[in-house]
Design an enzyme around this catalytic site. Structure first.
Site, PDB file in Angstrom:
ATOM      1  N   GLU A 269     -27.580 -26.098  85.037  1.00 29.73           N
ATOM      2  CA  GLU A 269     -26.301 -26.713  85.417  1.00 29.73           C
ATOM      3  C   GLU A 269     -25.892 -26.046  86.718  1.00 29.73           C
ATOM      4  OE1 GLU A 269     -24.648 -29.150  84.069  1.00 29.73           O
ATOM      5  OE2 GLU A 269     -25.715 -29.384  82.172  1.00 29.73           O
ATOM      6  N   CYS A 303     -17.259 -26.577  89.275  1.00 27.89           N
ATOM      7  CA  CYS A 303     -18.433 -27.283  89.800  1.00 27.89           C
ATOM      8  C   CYS A 303     -18.140 -28.772  89.966  1.00 27.89           C
ATOM      9  CB  CYS A 303     -19.621 -27.086  88.873  1.00 27.89           C
ATOM     10  SG  CYS A 303     -19.215 -27.520  87.177  1.00 27.89           S
TER      11      CYS A 303
HETATM   12  P1  NAD Z   1     -24.179 -17.589  90.637  1.00 21.67           P
HETATM   13  O1  NAD Z   1     -25.349 -18.482  90.749  1.00 21.67           O
HETATM   14  O2  NAD Z   1     -23.953 -16.584  91.701  1.00 21.67           O
HETATM   15  O3  NAD Z   1     -24.225 -16.787  89.251  1.00 21.67           O
HETATM   16  C1  NAD Z   1     -24.380 -17.432  88.021  1.00 21.67           C
HETATM   17  C2  NAD Z   1     -24.980 -16.453  87.030  1.00 21.67           C
HETATM   18  O4  NAD Z   1     -26.275 -16.069  87.498  1.00 21.67           O
HETATM   19  C3  NAD Z   1     -24.184 -15.163  86.865  1.00 21.67           C
HETATM   20  O5  NAD Z   1     -24.289 -14.734  85.548  1.00 21.67           O
HETATM   21  C4  NAD Z   1     -24.899 -14.214  87.805  1.00 21.67           C
HETATM   22  O6  NAD Z   1     -24.732 -12.855  87.440  1.00 21.67           O
HETATM   23  C5  NAD Z   1     -26.341 -14.649  87.619  1.00 21.67           C
HETATM   24  N1  NAD Z   1     -27.207 -14.337  88.750  1.00 21.67           N
HETATM   25  C6  NAD Z   1     -26.863 -14.203  90.058  1.00 21.67           C
HETATM   26  N2  NAD Z   1     -27.955 -13.886  90.791  1.00 21.67           N
HETATM   27  C7  NAD Z   1     -29.000 -13.821  89.934  1.00 21.67           C
HETATM   28  C8  NAD Z   1     -30.383 -13.544  90.069  1.00 21.67           C
HETATM   29  N3  NAD Z   1     -30.926 -13.252  91.263  1.00 21.67           N
HETATM   30  N4  NAD Z   1     -31.172 -13.566  88.984  1.00 21.67           N
HETATM   31  C9  NAD Z   1     -30.648 -13.848  87.779  1.00 21.67           C
HETATM   32  N5  NAD Z   1     -29.336 -14.130  87.552  1.00 21.67           N
HETATM   33  C10 NAD Z   1     -28.522 -14.115  88.634  1.00 21.67           C
HETATM   34  O7  NAD Z   1     -22.911 -18.545  90.449  1.00 21.67           O
HETATM   35  P2  NAD Z   1     -21.402 -18.124  90.282  1.00 21.67           P
HETATM   36  O8  NAD Z   1     -20.889 -17.713  91.623  1.00 21.67           O
HETATM   37  O9  NAD Z   1     -21.229 -17.206  89.140  1.00 21.67           O
HETATM   38  O10 NAD Z   1     -20.752 -19.519  89.846  1.00 21.67           O
HETATM   39  C11 NAD Z   1     -20.422 -20.502  90.744  1.00 21.67           C
HETATM   40  C12 NAD Z   1     -21.507 -21.558  90.824  1.00 21.67           C
HETATM   41  O11 NAD Z   1     -21.763 -22.068  89.515  1.00 21.67           O
HETATM   42  C13 NAD Z   1     -21.055 -22.752  91.638  1.00 21.67           C
HETATM   43  O12 NAD Z   1     -22.123 -23.173  92.446  1.00 21.67           O
HETATM   44  C14 NAD Z   1     -20.730 -23.800  90.576  1.00 21.67           C
HETATM   45  O13 NAD Z   1     -20.834 -25.126  91.032  1.00 21.67           O
HETATM   46  C15 NAD Z   1     -21.743 -23.481  89.542  1.00 21.67           C
HETATM   47  N6  NAD Z   1     -21.312 -24.013  88.246  1.00 21.67           N
HETATM   48  C16 NAD Z   1     -21.972 -25.100  87.760  1.00 21.67           C
HETATM   49  C17 NAD Z   1     -21.553 -25.668  86.565  1.00 21.67           C
HETATM   50  C18 NAD Z   1     -22.246 -26.869  86.003  1.00 21.67           C
HETATM   51  O14 NAD Z   1     -22.031 -27.156  84.833  1.00 21.67           O
HETATM   52  N7  NAD Z   1     -23.050 -27.584  86.754  1.00 21.67           N
HETATM   53  C19 NAD Z   1     -20.478 -25.109  85.861  1.00 21.67           C
HETATM   54  C20 NAD Z   1     -19.837 -23.986  86.394  1.00 21.67           C
HETATM   55  C21 NAD Z   1     -20.274 -23.446  87.592  1.00 21.67           C
END
Ligand code: NAD
Length: 497
Positions: A269, A303
């Site tokens: 997602e 998102c």
């Molecule tokens: P992010 O991708 O930075 O982090 C998401 C998760 O991944 C966190 O738990 C983070 O600690 C982990 N993560 C970060 N880098 C990683 C790596 N190298 N390896 C493994 N895990 C890692 O996103 P964010 O800033 O926490 O959230 C915002 C983003 O999430 C936005 O792009 C938003 O659109 C998206 N989002 C999507 C949905 C959906 O349902 N499509 C819902 C909510 C948020």
């Protein structure tokens, strides 16, 4: 456990046991006898920058240990009667509602969103437990005769196995329950890594699940400030059969690459860049109200948030005026003191968004209104409406993830469909129009997994949530959500006639 008077204190078996917080200084559960782990990190309030908690900073060894526990819990859980699993999920739903005020306060503290948004999130998040309690007892399958008539075909769906769940900070409760509830309903055990910015809500939900009667080790929360090694340890572990990730498209791509080595089953997602299309015959007040929700709910940090407001030339002036009036009235501040819009999650996010606004303005965009900023230390961005935005502006290409509304004018259907689809993302879109047939015709041309028609919210536990293009793979919620945690098996059966 959730604790009157002190906010929150996680149980000792979750995330190690050390937790120090100004929120919980009165709590007897904050035991001074608990051993302090070697490594901890700080969770802070993004509105005041106060430290809320110091929690264990776990690494790959802890991640593998969590999988060990989940692996042991898997078979007994999968063998439990579906009704028993359902009862635990339903009880968790009830406990979440009983604790809704405390949970909303906790979300607001660590995430910064308004109390209204946090309370709505708790209700939405709890619904996943109710929905999947109901789905857990409705197994799908089929039995039939193969076309050649020589054998019978029995199709069943079995739990995929230990599931690794990775969630973002913007919905600290709902993104957790949208994964945990279907995973457990399907008969899987799980390990969960919440975002470092907002781990406390995830810990609280894990505690409620345990209070509802979930066996030990069914769900282990791994808190860390360095997610890469933890998730890599999971993707490299034979016992982990599923990755369910919600987060940015950038990190989603990285994890898909890592998952390829063991061909791990992935649900993704990812990010969005939602267009809001306002047609010439739209009910103006409804379109403005819907845009306010689509854009400013959660401070724009969703998102599904509206990223580009595409308004027909006939009504753009009146629409901009009405929207600007409302945006100027938004109260920005510490959410727990009643503000409409809280801070951005971090300084980095605030600086990124301010830079996008400045660059659009330098290229000719005009600010029609900007709400007042509070006199607080937190990472605030003033809610802003922009017009005359250059079609090539970075502001329109990137996921804004904040309270900024760029308005773009369109003249005909072909143009608006092209504008709306001009993005690598395809999560949500919104259409406001008087003629429903026209709205549906437009919606069918949009490259988006979800389209809100005359409304600014699309999320519903009973509906399949997810995107096309680079917004993700698979769906959460609805029947699809449980299927994401199942494998299909078919038995080809023959017997002497
Ligand atoms: P992010 O991708 O930075 O982090 C998401 C998760 O991944 C966190 O738990 C983070 O600690 C982990 N993560 C970060 N880098 C990683 C790596 N190298 N390896 C493994 N895990 C890692 O996103 P964010 O800033 O926490 O959230 C915002 C983003 O999430 C936005 O792009 C938003 O659109 C998206 N989002 C999507 C949905 C959906 O349902 N499509 C819902 C909510 C948020």
């Amino acid at each position: 456990m959730l604790f009157a008077g002190c906010g929150f204190q996680p149980k000792s078996e979750q995330a190690g046991s050390f937790f120090s917080s100004p929120l919980c200084h009165e709590c007897s559960a904050c035991s001074e006898e608990e051993p302090v782990p070697d490594h901890t990190f700080i969770v802070e309030d993004p509105a005041s920058l106060e430290t809320l908690a110091q929690i264990p900073d776990m690494g790959p060894d802890d991640a593998r240990h969590a999988v060990e526990r989940a692996h042991l819990a898997l078979v007994p859980w999968a063998r439990r009667a579906p009704r028993e699993r359902a009862d635990i999920l339903m009880r968790t739903y009830e406990l979440m509602l009983e604790q809704s005020e405390t949970l909303a306060e906790l979300i607001t503290r660590e995430n910064g969103k308004s109390l209204t948004d946090a309370a709505a999130e708790v209700r939405y998040a709890a619904e996943f437990f109710r929905w999947y309690a109901e789905e857990a007892v409705r197994p799908e399958g089929s039995y039939g005769t193969a076309p050649g008539g020589t054998s019978r075909t029995i199709v069943t769906h079995r739990p995929v196995g230990v599931a690794a769940l990775v969630t973002p900070w913007n919905f600290p409760a709902a993104m957790v329950t949208r994964k945990v509830a279907p995973a457990l309903a399907a008969g899987c055990s799980a390990v969960l890594k919440p975002a470092a910015e907002t781990p406390l809500t995830a810990l609280a939900i894990a505690d409620l699940l345990s209070d509802a009667g979930a066996p030990d080790d069914l769900l282990t929360v791994v808190t860390t400030s360095d997610p890469g090694p933890v998730v890599d340890a999971w993707l490299g572990d034979e016992r982990v059969r599923k990755l369910s990730f919600t987060g940015s498209t950038r990190v989603g791509r990285l994890l898909l690459r890592s998952a390829a080595d063991r061909v791990v089953n992935c649900s993704m997602e990812l990010g969005g860049n939602a267009p809001v299309i306002v047609a010439a015959d739209a009910d103006l007040d409804r379109a403005v109200a819907g845009t306010m929700v689509a854009k400013f709910r959660n401070g724009g940090q969703a998102c599904t948030a509206a990223n580009r407001i595409l308004v027909h030339e006939d009504i753009v002036e009146r629409f901009t005026e009405k929207l600007s009036e409302q945006v100027c009235r938004l109260e920005v501040g510490a959410a727990h003191s009643g503000a409409d819009i809280g801070p951005m999650i971090s300084k980095r996010e605030r600086d990124r968004l301010n830079k996008l606004i400045a660059s659009a303005v330098a290229d000719g965009a005009r600010v029609t209104c900007q709400a007042q900023l509070p006199d607080l230390l937190g990472h605030f961005v003033a809610p802003t409406v922009l017009v005359d935005v250059d079609p090539g502006a970075a502001l329109l290409q990137e996921e804004l993830f904040g309270p900024v509304a760029p308005i773009v004018v369109w003249r005909n259907e072909e143009e608006v469909v092209e504008l709306a689809n001009a993005t690598e993302h395809g999560l949500a879109a919104y259409v406001f129009a008087g003629d429903l047939a026209y709205s549906i015709r437009l919606a069918e041309q949009l490259e988006a997994g979800m389209v809100g028609i005359n409304r600014g919210v699309v999320s519903d536990p009973s509906a399949p949530f997810g995107g096309v293009k680079q917004s993700g793979l698979g769906r959460e919620g609805a029947r699809d959500g449980i299927r994401a945690f199942q494998e299909t098996q078919y038995l080809s059966v023959d017997w002497p006639q």
